[in-house]
Design a protein around this motif. Structure first.
Motif, PDB file in Angstrom:
ATOM      1  N   LEU A   1       0.846  -1.196   0.000  1.00  0.00           N
ATOM      2  CA  LEU A   1       0.000   0.000   0.000  1.00  0.00           C
ATOM      3  C   LEU A   1       0.880   1.244   0.000  1.00  0.00           C
ATOM      4  N   ARG A   2       1.247   1.713  -1.183  1.00  0.00           N
ATOM      5  CA  ARG A   2       2.015   2.944  -1.313  1.00  0.00           C
ATOM      6  C   ARG A   2       1.688   3.557  -2.662  1.00  0.00           C
ATOM      7  N   PRO A   3       1.928   4.850  -2.825  1.00  0.00           N
ATOM      8  CA  PRO A   3       1.584   5.476  -4.101  1.00  0.00           C
ATOM      9  C   PRO A   3       2.373   4.883  -5.265  1.00  0.00           C
ATOM     10  N   VAL A   4       1.747   4.869  -6.426  1.00  0.00           N
ATOM     11  CA  VAL A   4       2.441   4.458  -7.637  1.00  0.00           C
ATOM     12  C   VAL A   4       3.407   5.584  -8.009  1.00  0.00           C
ATOM     13  N   PRO A   5       4.674   5.270  -8.309  1.00  0.00           N
ATOM     14  CA  PRO A   5       5.621   6.324  -8.679  1.00  0.00           C
ATOM     15  C   PRO A   5       5.149   7.106  -9.902  1.00  0.00           C
ATOM     16  N   LEU A   6       5.729   8.263 -10.082  1.00  0.00           N
ATOM     17  CA  LEU A   6       5.348   9.111 -11.215  1.00  0.00           C
ATOM     18  C   LEU A   6       5.630   8.402 -12.527  1.00  0.00           C
ATOM     19  N   LEU A   7       4.632   8.410 -13.395  1.00  0.00           N
ATOM     20  CA  LEU A   7       4.719   7.729 -14.680  1.00  0.00           C
ATOM     21  C   LEU A   7       4.905   8.710 -15.827  1.00  0.00           C
ATOM     22  N   THR A   8       4.646   9.983 -15.585  1.00  0.00           N
ATOM     23  CA  THR A   8       4.632  10.977 -16.648  1.00  0.00           C
ATOM     24  C   THR A   8       4.943  12.345 -16.054  1.00  0.00           C
ATOM     25  N   ARG A   9       5.239  13.312 -16.909  1.00  0.00           N
ATOM     26  CA  ARG A   9       5.456  14.676 -16.426  1.00  0.00           C
ATOM     27  C   ARG A   9       4.129  15.400 -16.236  1.00  0.00           C
ATOM     28  N   SER A  10       3.028  14.787 -16.620  1.00  0.00           N
ATOM     29  CA  SER A  10       1.706  15.361 -16.393  1.00  0.00           C
ATOM     30  C   SER A  10       1.337  15.202 -14.922  1.00  0.00           C
ATOM     31  N   ARG A  11       0.295  15.908 -14.495  1.00  0.00           N
ATOM     32  CA  ARG A  11      -0.174  15.760 -13.123  1.00  0.00           C
ATOM     33  C   ARG A  11      -0.697  14.343 -12.910  1.00  0.00           C
ATOM     34  N   GLN A  12      -0.401  13.794 -11.742  1.00  0.00           N
ATOM     35  CA  GLN A  12      -0.770  12.417 -11.443  1.00  0.00           C
ATOM     36  C   GLN A  12      -1.151  12.296  -9.980  1.00  0.00           C
ATOM     37  N   SER A  13      -2.107  11.418  -9.693  1.00  0.00           N
ATOM     38  CA  SER A  13      -2.490  11.105  -8.326  1.00  0.00           C
ATOM     39  C   SER A  13      -2.822   9.622  -8.267  1.00  0.00           C
ATOM     40  N   SER A  14      -2.495   8.983  -7.153  1.00  0.00           N
ATOM     41  CA  SER A  14      -2.859   7.571  -7.016  1.00  0.00           C
ATOM     42  C   SER A  14      -3.482   7.343  -5.646  1.00  0.00           C
ATOM     43  N   PHE A  15      -4.243   6.260  -5.547  1.00  0.00           N
ATOM     44  CA  PHE A  15      -5.006   5.939  -4.348  1.00  0.00           C
ATOM     45  C   PHE A  15      -5.088   4.430  -4.277  1.00  0.00           C
ATOM     46  N   ALA A  16      -4.763   3.847  -3.130  1.00  0.00           N
ATOM     47  CA  ALA A  16      -4.791   2.392  -3.005  1.00  0.00           C
ATOM     48  C   ALA A  16      -5.782   1.960  -1.941  1.00  0.00           C
TER      49      ALA A  16
END
Length: 161
Positions: A141-156
């Motif tokens: 249970l941890r955030p997914v690392p940044l995949l892109t230079r666009s804005r990103q948010s993750s939730f588990a």
């Protein structure tokens, strides 16, 4: 006597993972017999739960949303032709999902691509991320690392049998 002050930059720790670019937050809502309520990051919920999504955007973008389970399987929610052009503000996304009854961790990842940014394939990025993960890492249970230079948010969330 002379006193010297040095201001050192406040830097995050080496294991810090943040939201790239800010301006995008993702909230999950659980619908059950008691009504609807917002979930907390990493919350344990029953398998088969019904979820809805709300995003907050500081700027207009095209939103993509997908999930990655601990087996490395990617599920597209709003990707490719289903990606949503959204205005700034709060938006409850149309529809929702019903999770399967399988126990484990489910990561929901939202990416917000601005009109002046290059297109981005969230499905392919999550598949590539999953392919590089050691076994069991997606179950953390941890955030997914940044995949892109666009804005990103993750939730588990973690589903229970």
């Amino acid at each position: 006597a002379v006193v010297v002050f040095a201001l050192l930059p406040n830097r995050p720790t080496a294991d810090y993972i943040g939201v790239k670019g800010g301006g995008l937050s993702l909230t999950l809502y659980l619908a059950d017999a008691n009504g609807v309520r917002a979930l907390g990051e990493g919350e344990r919920i029953p398998g088969g739960s019904q979820l809805r999504f709300r995003v907050h955007l500081e700027a207009a973008c095209t939103l993509q949303l997908a999930s990655l389970d601990e087996r490395g399987q990617v599920s597209d929610l709003f990707v490719h032709e289903r990606a949503l052009p959204l205005a700034p503000g709060e938006t409850t996304l149309p529809g929702g999902v019903q999770l399967d009854a399988r126990q484990g961790v489910e990561h929901f990842v939202a990416v917000c691509v601005a009109p002046d940014e290059p297109s981005f394939d969230l499905h392919a990025a999550l598949e590539a991320f999953a392919a590089k993960m050691p076994p069991g890492v997606a179950g953390v249970l941890r955030p997914v690392p940044l995949l892109t230079r666009s804005r990103q948010s993750s939730f588990a969330v973690e589903t229970l049998p």
